[in-house]
Write a protein that holds these residues in place. Structure first.
Motif, PDB file in Angstrom:
ATOM      1  N   ARG A 103     -17.515  50.228 -33.739  1.00 13.56           N
ATOM      2  CA  ARG A 103     -18.433  50.426 -32.627  1.00 13.56           C
ATOM      3  C   ARG A 103     -19.468  49.319 -32.574  1.00 13.56           C
ATOM      4  NH1 ARG A 103     -17.273  55.746 -34.045  1.00 13.56           N
ATOM      5  NH2 ARG A 103     -18.925  55.871 -35.568  1.00 13.56           N
ATOM      6  N   CYS A 128     -18.144  46.146 -30.914  1.00 10.12           N
ATOM      7  CA  CYS A 128     -18.060  46.164 -29.460  1.00 10.12           C
ATOM      8  C   CYS A 128     -19.416  45.968 -28.801  1.00 10.12           C
ATOM      9  CB  CYS A 128     -17.472  47.496 -28.975  1.00 10.12           C
ATOM     10  SG  CYS A 128     -15.752  47.714 -29.444  1.00 10.12           S
ATOM     11  N   PRO A 177     -22.971  50.548 -27.491  1.00  9.35           N
ATOM     12  CA  PRO A 177     -22.221  51.465 -26.642  1.00  9.35           C
ATOM     13  C   PRO A 177     -23.063  52.102 -25.554  1.00  9.35           C
ATOM     14  CG  PRO A 177     -22.535  52.414 -28.842  1.00  9.35           C
ATOM     15  CD  PRO A 177     -23.036  51.014 -28.892  1.00  9.35           C
ATOM     16  N   SER A 221     -22.451  50.935 -21.988  1.00  6.31           N
ATOM     17  CA  SER A 221     -21.223  51.260 -21.282  1.00  6.31           C
ATOM     18  C   SER A 221     -21.359  52.492 -20.412  1.00  6.31           C
ATOM     19  CB  SER A 221     -20.086  51.472 -22.281  1.00  6.31           C
ATOM     20  OG  SER A 221     -20.339  52.628 -23.034  1.00  6.31           O
ATOM     21  N   ARG A 269     -11.256  50.043 -26.290  1.00  4.93           N
ATOM     22  CA  ARG A 269     -12.638  50.524 -26.201  1.00  4.93           C
ATOM     23  C   ARG A 269     -13.646  49.401 -25.962  1.00  4.93           C
ATOM     24  NH1 ARG A 269     -15.612  55.097 -29.879  1.00  4.93           N
ATOM     25  NH2 ARG A 269     -17.676  54.908 -28.959  1.00  4.93           N
ATOM     26  N   GLU A 311     -15.912  49.201 -22.585  1.00 12.67           N
ATOM     27  CA  GLU A 311     -17.370  49.256 -22.659  1.00 12.67           C
ATOM     28  C   GLU A 311     -17.996  48.068 -21.928  1.00 12.67           C
ATOM     29  OE1 GLU A 311     -18.345  49.543 -26.777  1.00 12.67           O
ATOM     30  OE2 GLU A 311     -17.934  51.700 -26.895  1.00 12.67           O
TER      31      GLU A 311
END
Length: 460
Positions: free
Chosen positions: A13, A16, A19, A22, A193, A197
């Protein structure tokens, strides 16, 4: 169990990015330690997202076309201007997929590049140029007693999409639902993912900048199947659920959801080369349908050849398929033809006739008649798209009338079965069911209807 959704570690996570960008920040359920894995926590998080989506949907239902089109254009421009961050996020997903040995077809669906990002942006611009379905009068009349009756198209409200590793679906779904006045809750697979996002962050920023509610586009929070289950059970908050992906994903959503589902299907698409076919046309249609983009659901997976032309056609087809890198899975007749032209043919099994390969593999069989071709299709078809190549009008009419599929093509490649190619701008999926929508689903298929009855003090 939906096997395409897996929990991600905290490191995943963090890789990315934030979060929270997103979608709206994930809420804190009563027991924060259960946020990702506990079913109660997942249900709470999905409920909060759905409530925000319902609020956004009520605003969108009143938004004029001009406002929605401005937002779509802004979303398209933002995708292009911020493509670097989208591609950087996508590379994280692609690298992780390669490391786990993901199949080539799935890697192709997952991978973005500048051209594909521009294509997604172009799709949004096309949707902006399409007529707004909201408010369209489906039918209307004045009854004998003077009451005026109109049936109007209206948005569903909140649409949930559960899909596998195709980041372009994120953009297509956001654009189509926005134009049709719906808010969307997106649940892509863990494999995409990071990409999702980044894309949703860009789309939400663009919406906010144009004055429309950013909560019209949200990712469903959570990284486990609990979040998917909560979305499927959010009846009364989510108006309709659309699954896009493999057979296992679709079956799970259809069987477990209490939210109404529009069922999309896998594509075991056939091409029948009739005795009266133009064989040059047939060769081009088969090669285009198989090799154009093998990983899509409208790719040609099985070719049936009338035995009256099989010898001539296989002398053309089999070497061309081999040159294109296609592995042929054939019956005994096709294998014999392969030996004559020096092309290896893998013996086909019943599994080959029913498979959606999504790769450079093709099942090929010779059949004695159009009747036999139709019977083969009835046995193995997924009801997606079926094609005939023929110069005979009577054979074409017979095939079209007897084949039960969402799309039937005459003298055209199955690769055309796509919302963009049909002039829909994009598609939310290709429905293989028979209620409400069938085939590529565009803007009208994302609406319901309501009746408006206008009187002048009328009493019954």
């Amino acid at each position: 169990m939906i096997t395409t959704h897996h929990p991600r570690s905290d490191d995943d996570r963090r890789a990315c990015g934030d979060p929270a960008r997103s979608g709206a920040p994930e809420p804190n359920p009563p027991d924060s330690t259960a946020r990702e894995s506990d079913e109660v926590g997942a249900a709470y998080a999905v409920r909060e997202c759905a409530l925000r989506a319902r609020s956004a949907a009520s605003e969108l239902a009143m938004a004029p076309r001009a406002a929605k089109d401005r937002a779509l254009q802004a979303m398209a421009a933002a995708l292009v201007s911020r493509s670097a961050e989208i591609l950087a996020a996508n590379e994280l997903d692609v690298s992780a997929a390669r490391a786990t040995g993901t199949a080539a077809a799935m890697l192709d669906r997952l991978t973005l590049d500048d051209r594909r990002v521009e294509g997604m942006a172009d799709g949004l611009c096309t949707v902006a140029g399409l007529p707004d379905p909201v408010g369209e009068v489906v039918r209307g009349s004045t009854l004998a007693n003077g009451l005026e009756l109109r049936q109007l198209r209206v948005p569903f409200g909140v649409v949930g999409i559960v899909y596998e590793g195709r980041p372009n679906v994120t953009v297509d779904a956001a654009g189509l639902t926005l134009k049709s006045g719906n808010a969307v809750l997106l649940r892509g697979s863990a494999s995409a993912r990071c990409s999702n996002e980044a894309i949703v962050a860009v789309l939400r920023d663009a919406l906010d900048a144009t004055g429309l509610p950013a909560d019209a586009v949200q990712l469903v929070p959570g990284g486990t199947h609990d979040a998917v289950r909560a979305l499927m059970r959010a009846r009364g908050l989510v108006d309709v659920l659309i699954p896009r992906g493999g057979a296992a994903l679709i079956r799970t959503v259809v069987e477990e959801s209490t939210v109404p589902v529009i069922e999309t299907g896998v594509g075991n698409c056939h091409v029948f080369v009739d005795a009266d076919a133009d064989l040059d046309d047939a060769l081009g249609i088969v090669l285009n349908g198989k090799t154009g983009r093998p990983s899509v659901c409208c790719s040609t997976e099985t070719v049936l050849v009338h035995e009256a032309v099989s010898a001539r056609f296989h002398r053309m087809l089999l070497p061309a398929l081999a040159a294109a890198g296609v592995t042929v899975h054939g019956d005994a007749s096709v294998a014999a033809q392969g030996k004559q032209v020096g092309v290896e043919v893998v013996p086909a099994t019943d599994d080959d006739w029913s498979r959606e390969y999504l790769s450079l593999d093709l099942a090929v069989a010779d059949v004695p008649s159009l009747d036999a071709a139709v019977e083969h299709i009835r046995r193995f078809s997924s009801g997606h798209s079926e094609a005939i190549v023929t110069r005979s009008q009577s054979a074409a009419r017979d095939f079209v009338a007897r084949v039960d599929a969402a799309v039937v093509l005459v003298n055209a490649s199955t690769w055309f079965v796509d919302g963009g190619e049909f002039g829909f701008g994009a598609e939310i999926g290709i429905s293989t069911q028979k209620l409400h929508a069938r085939g590529p689903m565009g803007l009208p298929e994302l609406t319901s209807t309501k009746y408006v009855v206008t009187g002048d003090g009328h009493l019954r």
